[in-house]
Motif scaffolding. Structure first.
Motif, short mmCIF file in Angstrom:
data_model
loop_
_atom_site.label_atom_id
_atom_site.label_comp_id
_atom_site.label_asym_id
_atom_site.label_seq_id
_atom_site.Cartn_x
_atom_site.Cartn_y
_atom_site.Cartn_z
N HIS A 87 8.58 -27.85 22.19
CA HIS A 87 8.66 -27.12 23.45
C HIS A 87 7.53 -27.42 24.43
O HIS A 87 7.65 -27.12 25.62
CB HIS A 87 8.68 -25.61 23.18
CG HIS A 87 7.34 -25.06 22.75
ND1 HIS A 87 6.79 -25.36 21.53
CD2 HIS A 87 6.46 -24.24 23.38
CE1 HIS A 87 5.61 -24.75 21.42
NE2 HIS A 87 5.40 -24.06 22.54
N ARG A 136 22.70 -26.40 22.71
CA ARG A 136 21.90 -25.18 22.81
C ARG A 136 21.77 -24.46 21.47
O ARG A 136 20.71 -23.88 21.17
CB ARG A 136 22.51 -24.25 23.87
CG ARG A 136 21.62 -23.08 24.29
CD ARG A 136 20.25 -23.50 24.76
NE ARG A 136 20.23 -24.53 25.78
CZ ARG A 136 20.30 -24.30 27.07
NH1 ARG A 136 20.41 -23.08 27.53
NH2 ARG A 136 20.22 -25.30 27.94
N ASP A 137 22.81 -24.48 20.64
CA ASP A 137 22.72 -23.82 19.32
C ASP A 137 21.64 -24.46 18.46
O ASP A 137 20.89 -23.78 17.77
CB ASP A 137 24.07 -23.89 18.60
CG ASP A 137 25.10 -22.94 19.19
OD1 ASP A 137 24.69 -22.01 19.92
OD2 ASP A 137 26.30 -23.13 18.92
N GLU A 144 18.27 -23.45 19.72
CA GLU A 144 17.99 -22.08 19.29
C GLU A 144 17.48 -22.06 17.85
O GLU A 144 16.54 -21.33 17.52
CB GLU A 144 19.24 -21.22 19.43
CG GLU A 144 19.59 -20.84 20.85
CD GLU A 144 18.68 -19.75 21.39
OE1 GLU A 144 18.09 -19.01 20.58
OE2 GLU A 144 18.55 -19.64 22.61
N ARG A 145 18.11 -22.84 16.99
CA ARG A 145 17.69 -22.85 15.58
C ARG A 145 16.28 -23.42 15.44
O ARG A 145 15.48 -22.94 14.62
CB ARG A 145 18.69 -23.65 14.74
CG ARG A 145 20.04 -22.96 14.60
CD ARG A 145 20.85 -23.57 13.48
NE ARG A 145 21.24 -24.96 13.74
CZ ARG A 145 22.34 -25.32 14.40
NH1 ARG A 145 23.15 -24.40 14.90
NH2 ARG A 145 22.63 -26.60 14.57
N LEU A 197 13.89 -23.31 17.73
CA LEU A 197 12.95 -22.31 18.25
C LEU A 197 12.83 -21.12 17.31
O LEU A 197 11.74 -20.54 17.17
CB LEU A 197 13.39 -21.86 19.64
CG LEU A 197 13.43 -22.94 20.73
CD1 LEU A 197 13.86 -22.34 22.05
CD2 LEU A 197 12.08 -23.64 20.86
N ASP A 198 13.93 -20.75 16.68
CA ASP A 198 13.87 -19.67 15.69
C ASP A 198 12.97 -20.05 14.52
O ASP A 198 12.24 -19.21 13.98
CB ASP A 198 15.27 -19.33 15.17
CG ASP A 198 16.13 -18.60 16.19
OD1 ASP A 198 15.56 -18.07 17.16
OD2 ASP A 198 17.36 -18.56 16.01
N ARG A 207 12.07 -18.56 26.59
CA ARG A 207 13.21 -19.44 26.33
C ARG A 207 14.02 -19.74 27.58
O ARG A 207 14.43 -20.89 27.80
CB ARG A 207 14.11 -18.85 25.24
CG ARG A 207 13.45 -18.80 23.88
CD ARG A 207 14.45 -18.60 22.77
NE ARG A 207 13.77 -18.43 21.50
CZ ARG A 207 14.36 -18.48 20.31
NH1 ARG A 207 15.67 -18.67 20.23
NH2 ARG A 207 13.68 -18.31 19.19
N GLU A 208 14.26 -18.75 28.40
CA GLU A 208 15.07 -18.98 29.60
C GLU A 208 14.38 -19.95 30.54
O GLU A 208 15.02 -20.82 31.14
CB GLU A 208 15.37 -17.66 30.30
CG GLU A 208 16.33 -16.75 29.53
CD GLU A 208 17.62 -17.48 29.15
OE1 GLU A 208 18.19 -18.18 30.03
OE2 GLU A 208 18.05 -17.36 28.00
N TYR A 250 14.83 -23.35 29.06
CA TYR A 250 16.18 -23.88 29.26
C TYR A 250 16.36 -24.40 30.68
O TYR A 250 17.02 -25.44 30.89
CB TYR A 250 17.22 -22.80 28.96
CG TYR A 250 17.26 -22.39 27.51
CD1 TYR A 250 16.96 -23.30 26.50
CD2 TYR A 250 17.58 -21.08 27.13
CE1 TYR A 250 16.98 -22.93 25.16
CE2 TYR A 250 17.61 -20.70 25.80
CZ TYR A 250 17.31 -21.63 24.82
OH TYR A 250 17.33 -21.26 23.51
#
Length: 254
Positions: A136, A150-151, A154-155, A157-158, A173-174, A177
């Motif tokens: 990031h 995007r999924d 997300e994983r 970043l999680d 996050r927004e 993105y």
């Protein structure tokens, strides 16, 4: 992204954590590990004895250090994901032309790991840079994220979070993105002191033969020497040309 199926051994995790700490701190003692790992001291002592017996740690009095065997294993792993000699020359040429530091990284488990670094800059501090990076807040990492669905982002970043390295690090996050959408349009990413104060870089994704992202290439240096016009201009052009050369030679071997 990350396979959580199947049985996992806590004992193995503990041994690996001990090795990670020994590498991070260069030397550890049982007393220090007892403060850092929530396990019985007797259990930690057994782990240490096993790692010494298997030649992954060296014991000197009450101090434990990683053995040179790690260097041999690391070199073997590097060779398996190696850059061909012609690719190294390609990266070296970019460093010489740009007069800045150039890094090639490989994507593994949502992180970027250093494969090769080259610099023609007198200010480069060889050997002092890190070997593993978040996505990031690095130029190559953001370029990779911009190409993933995007999924999957997300994983990642999680799993790894969005740790703040500097005041400029994006931790929302927004906002990230929105940045990734811009990167996808322009084909490369810029970081402006997001990874380290005073450092800027431009990065792009390196793809494998199937077109999937397998790593990244970045070029950068101190902000007092590199302005945004240069990052978006000749450095970005040189970077993308080098990426195209690397991909055409299929030089990142997997």
């Amino acid at each position: 992204m990350f396979d959580n199926d199947g049985r996992k051994l806590k004992t193995t995790r503990t041994s690996l954590r001990i090795l990670e700490l020994a590498l991070e701190y260069e030397r550890v003692t049982l007393a220090e590990l007892d403060r850092m790992i929530d396990k019985p001291k007797s259990s930690l002592h057994s782990h240490l004895n096993t790692l010494v017996d298997c030649r992954y740690l060296v014991k000197d009095g009450d101090v434990y250090t990683t053995s040179f065997r790690f260097a041999l294993l690391g070199e073997r792993a590097r060779q398996q994901n190696r850059l061909a000699p012609e690719a190294i020359r390609t990266v070296d040429r970019l460093a010489a032309t740009a007069g800045e530091e150039v890094n090639v990284t490989v994507l593994e488990y949502g992180r970027l790991l250093m494969v090769y670094g080259s610099s023609d800059s007198e200010t480069s501090e060889d050997g002092s840079f890190r070997r593993e990076y978040d996505l990031h807040n690095t130029a190559a990492g953001k370029a990779v994220l911009a190409e993933l669905d995007r999924d999957r982002v997300e994983r990642i970043l999680d799993e790894w979070g969005m740790p703040r390295e500097t005041e400029a690090t994006i931790t929302d996050r927004e906002r990230l993105y929105d940045c990734l959408d811009e990167i996808a349009d322009q084909g490369y990413a810029i970081v402006d002191e997001e990874f380290a104060p005073g450092l800027v870089a431009v990065g792009a994704t390196v793809h494998g033969p199937d077109g999937e992202p397998i790593g990244g290439l970045s070029v950068g240096g101190p902000k007092y020497r590199i302005d945004m016009d240069r990052l978006h201009g000749d450095l970005a052009e040189q970077l993308l040309a080098t990426v195209e050369s690397l991909e055409s030679e299929t030089t990142l071997l997997r």
